[in-house]
Structures are given as structure tokens and as C-alpha cells.
Motif scaffolding. Structure first.
Motif, PDB file in Angstrom:
ATOM      1  N   GLU A 290      12.120  -7.449  13.251  1.00  0.00           N
ATOM      2  CA  GLU A 290      11.810  -7.211  11.845  1.00  0.00           C
ATOM      3  C   GLU A 290      10.938  -8.316  11.280  1.00  0.00           C
ATOM      4  O   GLU A 290       9.994  -8.055  10.502  1.00  0.00           O
ATOM      5  CB  GLU A 290      13.110  -7.100  11.034  1.00  0.00           C
ATOM      6  CG  GLU A 290      13.980  -5.894  11.390  1.00  0.00           C
ATOM      7  CD  GLU A 290      13.325  -4.584  11.011  1.00  0.00           C
ATOM      8  OE1 GLU A 290      12.437  -4.603  10.135  1.00  0.00           O
ATOM      9  OE2 GLU A 290      13.710  -3.539  11.577  1.00  0.00           O
ATOM     10  N   THR A 291      11.211  -9.566  11.658  1.00  0.00           N
ATOM     11  CA  THR A 291      10.406 -10.693  11.171  1.00  0.00           C
ATOM     12  C   THR A 291       8.968 -10.585  11.657  1.00  0.00           C
ATOM     13  O   THR A 291       8.007 -10.756  10.886  1.00  0.00           O
ATOM     14  CB  THR A 291      11.026 -12.015  11.637  1.00  0.00           C
ATOM     15  OG1 THR A 291      12.381 -12.087  11.181  1.00  0.00           O
ATOM     16  CG2 THR A 291      10.254 -13.196  11.074  1.00  0.00           C
TER      17      THR A 291
ATOM     18  N   LYS B 123       7.451  -7.880  12.594  1.00  0.00           N
ATOM     19  CA  LYS B 123       6.832  -6.717  11.974  1.00  0.00           C
ATOM     20  C   LYS B 123       6.328  -7.041  10.574  1.00  0.00           C
ATOM     21  O   LYS B 123       5.214  -6.653  10.190  1.00  0.00           O
ATOM     22  CB  LYS B 123       7.844  -5.568  11.916  1.00  0.00           C
ATOM     23  CG  LYS B 123       7.299  -4.284  11.327  1.00  0.00           C
ATOM     24  CD  LYS B 123       8.365  -3.202  11.325  1.00  0.00           C
ATOM     25  CE  LYS B 123       7.820  -1.913  10.710  1.00  0.00           C
ATOM     26  NZ  LYS B 123       8.871  -0.859  10.681  1.00  0.00           N
ATOM     27  N   GLU B 124       7.136  -7.761   9.797  1.00  0.00           N
ATOM     28  CA  GLU B 124       6.706  -8.146   8.448  1.00  0.00           C
ATOM     29  C   GLU B 124       5.512  -9.095   8.496  1.00  0.00           C
ATOM     30  O   GLU B 124       4.585  -8.968   7.687  1.00  0.00           O
ATOM     31  CB  GLU B 124       7.878  -8.799   7.714  1.00  0.00           C
ATOM     32  CG  GLU B 124       9.015  -7.831   7.386  1.00  0.00           C
ATOM     33  CD  GLU B 124      10.168  -8.518   6.697  1.00  0.00           C
ATOM     34  OE1 GLU B 124      10.067  -9.753   6.519  1.00  0.00           O
ATOM     35  OE2 GLU B 124      11.155  -7.833   6.348  1.00  0.00           O
ATOM     36  N   GLN B 125       5.523 -10.013   9.436  1.00  0.00           N
ATOM     37  CA  GLN B 125       4.389 -10.926   9.554  1.00  0.00           C
ATOM     38  C   GLN B 125       3.107 -10.202   9.920  1.00  0.00           C
ATOM     39  O   GLN B 125       2.048 -10.449   9.333  1.00  0.00           O
ATOM     40  CB  GLN B 125       4.707 -12.002  10.604  1.00  0.00           C
ATOM     41  CG  GLN B 125       5.804 -12.977  10.186  1.00  0.00           C
ATOM     42  CD  GLN B 125       6.119 -13.977  11.276  1.00  0.00           C
ATOM     43  OE1 GLN B 125       5.578 -13.898  12.391  1.00  0.00           O
ATOM     44  NE2 GLN B 125       7.006 -14.927  10.982  1.00  0.00           N
TER      45      GLN B 125
ATOM     46  N   ALA C 132       2.442  -7.015   9.404  1.00  0.00           N
ATOM     47  CA  ALA C 132       2.043  -6.177   8.273  1.00  0.00           C
ATOM     48  C   ALA C 132       1.324  -7.007   7.214  1.00  0.00           C
ATOM     49  O   ALA C 132       0.313  -6.577   6.635  1.00  0.00           O
ATOM     50  CB  ALA C 132       3.266  -5.482   7.678  1.00  0.00           C
ATOM     51  N   GLY C 133       1.832  -8.223   6.946  1.00  0.00           N
ATOM     52  CA  GLY C 133       1.163  -9.096   5.980  1.00  0.00           C
ATOM     53  C   GLY C 133      -0.210  -9.517   6.455  1.00  0.00           C
ATOM     54  O   GLY C 133      -1.171  -9.542   5.667  1.00  0.00           O
TER      55      GLY C 133
END
Length: 247
Positions: A68-69, A71-73, A75-76
Motif C-alpha cells: 500500500e505504501t 502504491k501511494e508513492q 500514484a503520487g
């Protein structure tokens, strides 16, 4: 002679006994085949790994948190790069458009063609309005058959306003619908970087080489630019339709 007969008789007895035994065994075999029962015996299979009942799934939770971490990175990062690309594209388009407009202002040939184009457009609109008013006057002549002059005058002006208003409103609505349709086609088929490059390239070529173009063919440069855009729009719509048809 007696001994040979006895031996032969004992041999026959032995053969008959063997045949009886074979016959009995065959019957037992056939009976076993037809009356046998299938019994399923459960067999334990060895298990290579047995899950621990006290497992708290810590490794899975840690792996999921790392996923999840990341993936968020990602995406950003993707969003930031997208914004940067769009900003760069906007600045490039703004710079190209600005320089093209400045060059167009300095081009006497292009400016004169723009003035001529809009003057011709205004003349056409004025002529169309004149035709509409003349048609309204002609249709309003029906009121002359009314004996009462006051009522005839009211009918005349009502018919004139009605006919002119219908014609003008219908023409305006038709122009608006055509404009909306063209915008929809542009958004559906041509809303990309290729269209922007094509518009800027065609505008630059027409503005910079306007005098040479008019020497080859006497055509209004602004009309030529719009005509090229129309041809480009038709080609993109055809290619897009062909692509989705063959897919």
C-alpha cells in the motif's frame, strides 16, 4: 494287459479330477467377479505444511502495508509527472501561439486577408438579413387584403416581425448546433497533442509563407487555414471510425 488297463483307468480318473477342480475354480472366479463389493479405505495423505492455528499473519500484514505504501508513492509520482507534463505542454502551446500571433500581427498580407474575411462575412450577414426582411415584406403584403387600415397595419407588422424573427432565430440556432457539433467532434477525435501541433504548424506555414502562397493561388489565408482544419477534422473522424470498425 490288466496292469496297462488299470494304469489307463487311473490316468483318466486323474484327468477328470483335474478338470473338475478347474471347473470349480472357474465357477468360483466368475462368482467372485460378479458378486464382489467395492470397499473404500480412507488413506491419509502426507501434508508438507500444516498451518499453525496460533498464526497472527504478521508477515502478510507487513507485506500488505509495504504494498500500500509503494502504491501511494507511485500514484503520487505519476500525478506529479502528469501535472508537470501538462504544464510543460501548456507553456509550449502558449509560447508557440504567442509568437505566431505576434508574427501574424506583423504580416500585412495575413492581416489584410483577415480584414477581408470578416468584411465578407459581415457583408454576407447583412445580405442575408436584407433577404429575410424582403421575404417578410413580401409575406406581409397579405395584410393589404384587409379592409380596415388599422388592423391591416397591425397584421402587416406582426407578420413581418414573425417571419424575420423565425428566420433569424432558425439561422442562429442552426449555427449554434453546427458549432456544438464541431466542438464535440474535436473533443472526441482530435483532442490531443497531434491536433495542437497541426494547428500551430499550419498557422505558422500560412503566416510565414503567406505572400508565396498568394502568388501561387489567390486565396484568402484565413479561409485557407480554416479549410485545412476542416480537412484535418474529416480525416481524423474517418480514421477513428475505421479503427473502431475493424477492431
Amino acid at each position: 494287459m490288466r496292469s496297462e488297463k488299470e494304469k489307463l483307468r487311473s490316468a483318466n480318473v486323474t484327468i477328470e479330477e483335474c478338470q473338475d477342480k478347474i471347473r470349480c475354480l472357474t465357477q468360483q472366479r466368475d462368482y467372485a467377479r460378479t458378486h464382489q463389493k467395492i470397499v473404500e479405505i480412507p488413506v491419509e495423505k502426507p501434508v508438507l505444511y500444516k498451518k499453525c492455528e496460533a498464526c497472527d499473519r504478521t508477515a502478510y500484514q507487513n507485506a500488505k502495508a509495504r504494498y500500500e505504501t509503494q502504491k501511494e508513492q507511485l500514484a503520487g509520482q505519476y500525478k506529479a509527472k502528469t501535472v508537470m507534463f501538462q504544464t510543460t505542454l501548456f507553456l509550449l502551446a502558449w509560447y508557440s501561439l504567442t509568437t505566431t500571433l505576434f508574427q501574424a500581427v506583423q504580416s500585412d498580407v495575413f492581416l489584410s486577408d483577415c480584414k477581408s474575411f470578416f468584411n465578407d462575412l459581415a457583408s454576407f450577414i447583412q445580405t442575408f438579413v436584407g433577404w429575410t426582411i424582403d421575404a417578410g415584406h413580401s409575406a406581409a403584403q397579405i395584410s393589404t387584403k384587409i379592409p380596415n387600415a388599422f388592423i391591416a397595419g397591425m397584421v402587416y407588422w406582426l407578420l413581418l416581425i414573425l417571419i424575420v424573427g423565425i428566420c433569424m432565430a432558425g439561422t442562429g440556432m442552426l449555427a449554434i448546433l453546427i458549432e456544438i457539433k464541431v466542438i464535440e467532434l474535436y473533443k472526441k477525435n482530435c483532442w490531443d497533442v497531434i491536433t495542437l501541433l497541426m494547428i500551430l504548424t499550419s498557422a505558422v506555414v500560412i503566416i510565414y509563407f503567406g505572400e508565396s502562397i498568394k502568388k501561387v493561388m489567390p486565396i484568402n489565408l484565413l479561409f485557407l487555414l480554416l479549410f485545412i482544419q476542416g480537412i484535418y477534422l474529416g480525416i481524423r473522424c474517418y480514421l477513428n471510425t475505421l479503427y473502431w470498425t475493424n477492431r
